[in-house]
Design a protein around this motif. Structure first.
Motif, short mmCIF file in Angstrom:
data_model
loop_
_atom_site.label_atom_id
_atom_site.label_comp_id
_atom_site.label_asym_id
_atom_site.label_seq_id
_atom_site.Cartn_x
_atom_site.Cartn_y
_atom_site.Cartn_z
N ARG A 80 0.45 12.48 2.37
CA ARG A 80 -0.32 11.50 3.34
C ARG A 80 0.28 11.31 4.79
O ARG A 80 1.46 11.14 4.91
N PRO A 131 -2.65 6.90 8.74
CA PRO A 131 -4.03 6.37 8.54
C PRO A 131 -5.02 6.95 9.58
O PRO A 131 -4.62 7.36 10.69
N GLY A 173 -9.09 5.64 3.68
CA GLY A 173 -8.49 5.41 5.15
C GLY A 173 -7.50 6.18 5.74
O GLY A 173 -6.69 5.66 6.63
N PHE A 174 -6.98 7.00 4.88
CA PHE A 174 -5.91 8.21 5.18
C PHE A 174 -6.12 9.47 5.33
O PHE A 174 -7.01 9.71 4.90
#
Ligand code: FES
Lengths: 71, 171
Positions: free
Chosen positions: B63, B66, B153-154
Motif C-alpha cells: 500500500r 491514499p 481508496g488506496f
C-alpha cells in the motif's frame, strides 16, 4: 626529420592502447547497463574480452622496448 | 618573481615531461580498472541496487498511499522490495497510474518525474511514462515497471511487470 620504423611502431602502439581504452570504456558502460537491466548473461564474455584487452595493454606497457626512446 | 615561485621553484617545462612508457603504464592501470570493475559485477551475487531481481521471490502487494494524496500530474517516491529498491509512482494527467523503479537503465542514476516524462538528470536521459521506453539521451532500455492499482481508496503496487518489448509496442 623522417620518423624511423621504431618511432612509427611506438606511435602505432600508443594509438592501439588509446583505442583499447575507448573499447574498455564502451564495454564497461554496456555491461553496467545490461546488469542494471537484470541481464547477467553478458558478464562472462565481457570479462574475458576485457581481460584480454588489459593483457595486451600490459604487454605493450611492460615489454615494448621502443617506448623508452626519446624522439 | 612572485613569492610563491621562490617557495616552489618548479620548472614547469621539466615537470610536464613524462615518457611514453609512463603514459602507457598509466593507461594499462586504467584498463585493468575496467576489467576489475567487470570482474566485480560478475562475482557479485546480489543484483545491483535498484536492478530487477529475477530469482527473488515475488513481493506481495504494497500500500503506497491514499489515492487522494496523488493528484493527476504528480508523482510519489516509495521503496518496494527493500529499502534500496527505490521506485516512483506517477499519476499521469489522464489519471492513469504508472510505477517504475527509479534506476536509470543507462548507468543507474535515479529518474524523476518532470510533469510529462521521467527524466534522468545525470546525462539527460528521458523515458516516456506510458511504458517506460527511453525517448531521448543515452539510455537504450526501458525502465523496470511495476503494476499499480487503485483499490479501497488506496494506491497499491502489486508486483513486477514483464519487460516490454518494441514488437509489443508496435502491436
Ligand atoms: S545514468 Fe541516466 S542517463 Fe546516464
Amino acid at each position: 626529420m623522417i620518423p624511423g620504423p621504431k618511432s612509427q611502431l611506438t606511435t602505432a602502439a600508443l594509438v592501439a592502447v588509446i583505442l583499447i581504452i575507448v573499447i574498455q570504456l564502451y564495454l564497461f558502460e554496456t555491461v553496467l547497463a545490461a546488469v542494471l537491466d537484470g541481464q547477467r548473461s553478458v558478464l562472462p564474455g565481457a570479462l574475458a574480452v576485457s581481460a584480454v584487452l588489459s593483457i595486451v595493454v600490459l604487454l605493450i606497457a611492460l615489454k615494448l622496448p621502443s617506448l623508452d626512446r626519446h624522439y | 618573481m612572485p613569492h610563491w615561485k621562490k617557495s616552489f621553484p618548479v620548472d614547469l617545462a621539466e615537470e610536464g615531461h613524462f615518457s611514453r612508457r609512463e603514459f602507457v603504464r598509466f593507461l594499462a592501470m586504467v584498463s585493468a580498472g575496467f576489467t576489475a570493475g567487470i570482474g566485480y559485477l560478475a562475482l557479485r551475487k546480489q543484483p545491483l541496487a535498484g536492478a530487477p531481481d529475477s530469482v527473488a521471490a515475488p513481493v506481495g502487494p504494497l500500500r503506497v498511499c491514499p489515492a487522494s494524496e496523488l493528484a493527476p500530474g504528480n508523482s510519489r517516491l516509495f521503496t518496494y522490495r527493500d529499502d534500496r529498491d527505490r521506485c516512483i509512482l506517477v499519476r499521469t494527467r489522464q489519471g492513469t497510474l504508472k510505477a517504475y523503479r527509479q534506476t536509470c537503465t543507462h548507468l543507474g542514476c535515479s529518474v524523476r518525474w518532470d510533469g510529462q516524462r521521467l527524466e534522468c538528470p545525470c546525462h539527460h536521459g528521458y523515458f516516456e511514462v506510458d511504458r517506460g521506453f527511453p525517448v531521448q539521451g543515452p539510455p537504450t532500455r526501458p525502465l523496470s515497471a511495476l503494476a499499480a492499482v487503485e483499490q479501497d481508496g488506496f494506491i497499491w503496487v502489486i508486483g513486477d511487470l514483464p519487460k516490454p518489448t518494441l514488437s509489443q509496442e508496435k502491436s
